[in-house]
Structures are given as structure tokens and as C-alpha cells.
Design an enzyme around this catalytic site. Sequence first.
Site, PDB file in Angstrom:
ATOM      1  CB  CYS A   1      -0.976  -0.001   1.167  1.00 55.06           C
ATOM      2  SG  CYS A   1      -2.253  -1.250   0.971  1.00 55.06           S
TER       3      CYS A   1
ATOM      4  CG  HIS B   1     -13.270   8.245 -10.788  1.00 52.14           C
ATOM      5  ND1 HIS B   1     -14.533   7.848 -10.385  1.00 52.14           N
ATOM      6  CD2 HIS B   1     -12.801   7.283 -11.615  1.00 52.14           C
ATOM      7  CE1 HIS B   1     -14.822   6.698 -10.977  1.00 52.14           C
ATOM      8  NE2 HIS B   1     -13.782   6.319 -11.723  1.00 52.14           N
TER       9      HIS B   1
ATOM     10  CD  GLU C   1      -8.418   0.170   2.190  1.00 47.44           C
ATOM     11  OE1 GLU C   1      -8.260   1.305   2.668  1.00 47.44           O
ATOM     12  OE2 GLU C   1      -7.613  -0.757   2.363  1.00 47.44           O
TER      13      GLU C   1
END
Length: 149
Positions: A25, A75, A136
Site C-alpha cells: 500500500c 475518482h 475498502e
Amino acid sequence: MSNIRITKQFSFETGHALYGYDGKCKNVHGHSYKLSVTVFGKPITDSNNVKYGMVIDFTDLKKIVREEIVDVFDHATVFNKNTPHIELAKELKERDHHVILVDYQPTSENMVIDFASKIQNRLPENIKLHSLRLQETESSFAEWFASDN
């Protein structure tokens, strides 16, 4: 009249990177987030009110969450502005990418705290935020409860 909880669910796509993290990550990547927003209050008892029987119109709750969270984060790529990721953020912005700089590590945990604050500030006085659940991945989520805070 009883207090009633109502929940509205939202979806949005957001990218992020965790600066200094010791796993995958640390790289820029994205998630298909699912946000569940639960509020509580007493249903409107005035039979002359067009929203009679509602705690809050789902459309009104949707407007708040869309304006504060979904339309902002969808986005977008989120970076901690207090890290060297600021350079990457600047370059992406120069290339007309939607970048959000926050003053925290953009984990689900920190994002859900941020979202709770934003939503609470917009709710009518008689409506209280009960909880948020930010999913998530299919199997990972963070939750925020007013009773814990």
C-alpha cells in the site's frame, strides 16, 4: 416518539498511497469504497409536513454525503500533504488529475474520522450521526461510532 436509525449507502472510487508503509500500500493504488452512513432521530410527527414520518429524507442525507464525500473523493487520488508525496501530487495536478491533499495518512481509519466530521457539520440540529462504515475491500472496513467518540 422513539428514536429511529436510518442508513444510506454510497459507493465511490478513490486512489491513495501510504507514505512510509512497509507493504504494497506504499504504492499508488485504488479502491472501490462503500460508505454506509447511519443517522438517528425522531420521525417527524407533524402530519402537515411533507416529510411526515421521516427521520430525515433519504434524498436530503444523500445530498449532504454526496457534496461532502462522494463528489469530492470519487475518482480522486488522496495523499498526505505532510510527506514527500506532495511532489507527486503537484505533478499529477499539473497533468490535470484530481488530487486531494489531507493532513493525515489516508488510511480507511483516518478517512472515516474525516468523513464523520464533514457529515456531522452538515446534519440538521435534530439529526445525529450514529455511525459510519467505510469498506475498502470485500473483507476490510473501518467503522466510526458516535458513542465511542
